[in-house]
Structures are given as C-alpha cells and as structure tokens.
Design an enzyme around this catalytic site. Structure first.
Site, PDB file in Angstrom:
ATOM      1  N   LYS A 183      -3.942  -6.917   3.484  1.00 56.99           N
ATOM      2  CA  LYS A 183      -2.773  -7.236   2.698  1.00 56.99           C
ATOM      3  C   LYS A 183      -1.572  -6.500   3.289  1.00 56.99           C
ATOM      4  CE  LYS A 183      -1.720  -4.989  -1.206  1.00 56.99           C
ATOM      5  NZ  LYS A 183      -0.971  -3.753  -0.976  1.00 56.99           N
ATOM      6  N   HIS A 211      -8.648  -3.874  -0.982  1.00 54.99           N
ATOM      7  CA  HIS A 211      -9.600  -2.750  -1.003  1.00 54.99           C
ATOM      8  C   HIS A 211     -10.043  -2.382  -2.421  1.00 54.99           C
ATOM      9  CE1 HIS A 211      -6.047  -0.148  -1.629  1.00 54.99           C
ATOM     10  NE2 HIS A 211      -6.892   0.740  -2.101  1.00 54.99           N
ATOM     11  N   LYS A 234     -14.089  -0.913  -4.521  1.00 55.35           N
ATOM     12  CA  LYS A 234     -14.315   0.303  -5.321  1.00 55.35           C
ATOM     13  C   LYS A 234     -15.519   0.071  -6.231  1.00 55.35           C
ATOM     14  CE  LYS A 234      -9.385   1.507  -5.385  1.00 55.35           C
ATOM     15  NZ  LYS A 234      -9.093   2.853  -4.897  1.00 55.35           N
ATOM     16  N   ASP A 268       3.479  -5.405  -3.804  1.00 53.51           N
ATOM     17  CA  ASP A 268       2.541  -4.420  -3.261  1.00 53.51           C
ATOM     18  C   ASP A 268       1.299  -4.247  -4.141  1.00 53.51           C
ATOM     19  OD1 ASP A 268       1.717  -2.419  -1.463  1.00 53.51           O
ATOM     20  OD2 ASP A 268       2.517  -0.840  -2.757  1.00 53.51           O
ATOM     21  N   HIS A 276      -3.895  -6.050  -6.096  1.00 52.00           N
ATOM     22  CA  HIS A 276      -4.873  -5.232  -6.828  1.00 52.00           C
ATOM     23  C   HIS A 276      -4.913  -5.526  -8.329  1.00 52.00           C
ATOM     24  CE1 HIS A 276      -4.778  -3.297  -3.051  1.00 52.00           C
ATOM     25  NE2 HIS A 276      -3.790  -2.470  -3.280  1.00 52.00           N
TER      26      HIS A 276
END
Ligand code: BG6
Length: 515
Positions: A175, A205, A209, A262, A267
C-alpha cells in the site's frame, strides 16, 4: 539454512524441525531494498521465517534498488537491521550470518530494461546454484509511482510468468495501492495486463496481525458470539487506530496522503469488513474475500451532506507528550511539511451498513497521529439491558473489546455485585491476553503474510475489486476535503483529536470509550 548446499533429504529434515511445512524453495526479490520498509520490516521478517524454519532450506533474496551497492554491503546492512528489528527470541549469531549469505543485490533504475535483464541473469544464476526450481516472489516496496514501471519491465523481461511452466511467480504490492478510485483502477489494469489475478498479492499488513485474524476465529470458531453479532443486540461499533507518533520523517509521502488515504481506506476498512462480514463458507481466499467485499458494497455512500455531519478531520498542533510532558511540535513544524498544509492527521467517520445484519447500527471509525496512546481496538458495544431491575445504578452497556495492539487480547465487560450488604453494582472485565496465554511479544505481521504468499494462500490479501470498493467509499470524502479548506491545526498533540470528534458521538447519545 545455508542456501545452495541442500538436498531433498535436508528439506525433509527441515520440514520435521518446523511446526509448519516450509514454503517451496524460491527467490524473493525486494524492489526498494534500500528503503525503510525493507530495512525495518521485510528483511527482519524474512530472517524470522528462516530462523523458524518456515522458509525452505533453499532460498535466495535479491535486493533491487537505485542506490549502487554490493552484495557484501547489502548483507552487512541486512544483518544490522535483523539485529535491530527482528524478534529477539529468534536472534542467533550463526543463523544471522547464514541468512546474510542468501542475500544478493542488483542496482538499477526501475524503468530501465537493461537493469531488468541484469536482474533476470542474476535470478537464473541463483536459481541454478541453489536449485530454487524457478519459483519467484517479487515484493514491491518502492514508492508507488514506480510500480507501473517495475511491472512493465518485469513483463518485458519475461519475468512475470512461470520461468519453466511448472514454477510459480507471484507479486506482493504494498500500500498505498493507488491514491483514489481512478488511480487504483488504472494500477489494477496495468498489473493485470502482466500478471494473472491469482499471482497478485495486495498487502495490508493489518491482516497479518494475529489479533486481526483472531477476530475471525472469535466470530466463526465459537458458537456463543455469532447469535449476538447483529442489530438486535449491538448498539454500535467503535474502531480506533490511534498512534502516539507524529509524521516523523515521512512527510514526503504523508503530505500526498493524509489519514484518510493512509489508514481509513486500508487498515481501518479491513477491520470494519472483518467485524461486519457474514460467515464465509470456508476459510479460503475466495469465500473470505467475497464476504468482505459485500460489506464494503453495503456501506451507505458518503455525500457532501453526510460528510458535513458524519466525518471530522483534524491536524495536530503543538502540544505536550502524555506521560513525560515534553513539548511536541505541531504537524506544520514537522520536517518536510508545507507551511499551511491542509493534510489531515486525524479522521473520524460514522458509517452505516445498509444490510439486514447491521441496519441502524453505526460504525464509528477513528484514526489519528499524535494521540495520547498507541491503541488499535475494536469495541462491540451492546445494547443496554431492556429493563433496569437494579434501581439507582447507572450502568454502562456491555462491551466486547478486541485489542489489536499493543496489549493484544480480548475483554468483555459486564456488571457484578460489589461485596457487602448493599446491592451495589460495578462494571468488571474478563480478559484474555495473548501475552499471558501464549507469551512472546508482538509477532511480525509481514512474516505471516510473506509466508502465506509463498504458499499461494491469498486469504489475507486484497483482491482487485476489494481495493476498488474501498476507494469508491473514501473518494467522496477525499473530494470534499479537497474542495473545503480546513481550519488547521485543530487539536493539540497528545490529545484525542478535535472536540468535533466527541460531539459527533454525543449527538447520537454516545461517547468514545476513552473520554
Ligand atoms: C502504515 C501507515 O500503513 O501503518 C503508517 O502508512 C502507520 O502511517 C502504520 O503508522 C501503522 O501500522 P502499525 O502496525 O504500527 O499499527
């Protein structure tokens, strides 16, 4: 772990030593090898995989970047970053040295056909030398403006397809994947001209997790939560991704992005999809991604009117660090930031998911830099008990909180009777902590995802339509921001963002969990 000297027997021994089957032998090419992501995350993650025997015994890593460098110098910096950033529990001098021997370096411009011929030659040599069966993983960790050039050159050099008809070739793309819907579409077109969708792994990412994956386990591996997971029992959902750090040295990128691009587009919307999705038929790439995209498609599109009431943006001004009261610079004083930058470092958005499960249940998303604590959590806030039997007690509603980081775990809050003669109630929590239960620190999300890619499992990666659906959702917000200039800065560094963020929830008779 030394590449090149192994045999099928050694591979088998390796398999037995590892708790999971190592991936196929392969070469991993990191584009942007001299950058921050490679140094801080990718090289340490690959070392971690090698140290835990998750990488096949035979592997090679080629760093590719513009900066001229030698194999030896690249190996030296790689060892330094492993020592600095890898999981301390896996660090061993001997293994580190052996790992470094697997590293090679090729320098060149990202649009230069000759540089890619050089890369191809190096790949063929290493492939032969270490018997890597022609398997290749390309990792795009460069600034995004050079992605199209790299993809085109890989294709022209004949590197985008299987090298021998039997081997695999895959590409991980970091990204930001585009900067709006139009550019993401264009990038998808460029990528899919050279690669088949099955070869493409768009990385976020957060999906690597453990606690994020555990959200699916909590929902679909247990029978007790799913019946409650809907509009009948849930009052609202809060998803917070708060950071204490400021923009640091990343202004060149951040000034072109802002918090919406961002964090929200990627996310935070990933977390939203996982919370809101229907149970997939299986835990595989097609089923999971089909369900996730349906969530994004059900979110009510933003309009200029709804943005006015349901979205708040902020930018940090000077403030003090929570804890030690040291002075913190405002965003506008950070190196590389324009004097009157309109870039937002904080966003809150209220989403409505128009489907049977979630109709009428708001999802409040919040992210920001320079907030009082580093905290990523998903809070499922349940409805209040319908009738208060215990008069005079002001009881909060029950919450199920998934702590993504830093104290990974899950907690449920409920009410209990205080000891004593009187009937007094108190809110208590039942906690599950990853650290207490399983030990260790935060695990590398990158290691998980690279490992998945090497095994060809795309469940935790985004599909072309998934990225586009996320951009389609945030595009109206970005356009609105572009055409309505903000009054910045509007929150002090070290605080929970502008007061409008609190007011947005207060208008709905709710409040953020931290305030
Ligand atoms: C990155 C963003 O994708 O995620 C950064 O570009 C942000 O701005 C980071 O700091 C947060 O990741 P994590 O894993 O530290 O929560």
């Amino acid at each position: 772990m030394t590449p090149g000297d192994s045999t099928a027997v050694e591979d088998e021994v390796q398999t037995k030593k590892s708790s999971i089957t190592p991936a196929d032998p392969c070469t991993i090419v990191i584009f942007g090898a001299s950058g921050d992501l490679a140094r801080r995350k990718l090289i340490p993650a690959l070392y971690g995989l090698a140290a835990q025997n998750c990488l096949a015994r035979r592997f090679a890593i080629i760093g590719f970047a513009r900066t001229p460098n030698t194999d030896e110098a690249f190996q030296k910096t790689a060892v330094e970053s492993v020592k600095k950033f890898a999981d301390a529990a896996t660090l061993q001098e001997k293994e580190c040295k052996e790992f470094a021997q697997a590293l090679a370096y090729v320098s060149g411009e990202y649009h230069d056909a000759q540089a890619f011929e050089k890369l191809k030659k190096r790949l063929e040599e290493l492939d032969k030398e270490h018997k890597l069966n022609g398997n290749r993983l390309f990792y795009l960790a460069t600034p995004p403006d050079v992605y199209p050039g790299i993809i085109e050159q890989l294709d022209k050099a004949g590197l985008s397809k299987s090298s021998n008809g039997k081997s695999w070739t895959r590409i991980i793309i970091e990204k930001p994947y585009g900067r709006d819907l139009a550019s993401a579409r264009k990038l998808n077109q460029a990528v899919l001209k050279s690669f088949d969708e099955s070869q493409v792994f768009r990385i976020d990412h957060y999906l690597g997790k453990d606690t994020v994956q555990n959200l699916m386990v909590l929902r679909f591996g247990n029978g007790i939560f799913e019946p409650l997971w809907n509009r009948n029992y849930v009052d609202h959902v809060q998803i917070t991704a708060a950071e204490t750090l400021g923009v640091e040295q990343r202004a060149a990128f951040y000034e072109t992005a802002g918090a919406t691009r961002d964090m929200i587009q990627s996310h935070v919307l990933q977390l939203t999809s996982l919370v809101a999705m229907e149970p997939p038929a299986a835990f595989d790439a097609t089923a999971v991604r089909n369900e996730k995209i349906k969530v994004l498609q059900s979110i009510r599109p933003f309009t200029p009117e709804s943005i006015k009431t349901d979205v708040v943006r902020g930018q940090y001004g000077p403030g003090t660090a929570p804890g030690d009261s040291s002075k913190l610079a405002g965003y506008l004083a950070e190196p590389g930031v324009a004097k009157n930058s309109p870039t937002e470092t904080f966003v809150v958005a209220k989403l409505q998911i128009d489907n049977w499960r979630w109709a009428g249940v708001p999802f409040y998303l919040r992210t920001g830099k320079r907030l009082p604590s580093r905290l990523t959590e998903i809070a499922i806030q349940f409805r209040r008990a319908p009738h208060l039997v215990f008069r005079g007690q002001d009881l909060s509603s029950n919450a199920l909180v998934l702590n993504v980081q830093p104290d990974e775990g899950i907690s449920i809050s409920f009410h209990a009777k205080l000891p004593g003669q009187e009937m007094k109630l108190k809110t208590v929590t039942m906690d599950f902590s990853y650290q207490v239960e399983f030990g260790g620190g935060e695990r590398s999300a990158y290691a998980t995802l690279i490992n998945d890619c090497m095994r060809g499992d795309a469940t935790l990666f985004d599909r072309a339509d998934g990225v586009e659906a996320a951009w389609a959702l945030v595009d109206p917000i970005l356009n609105y921001f572009q055409s309505h200039k903000p009054k910045f800065p509007n929150y002090a560094a070290g605080t929970w963002g502008p007061h409008e963020a609190d007011e947005l929830l207060e208008r709905d008779g709710r409040h953020w969990r931290n305030t």
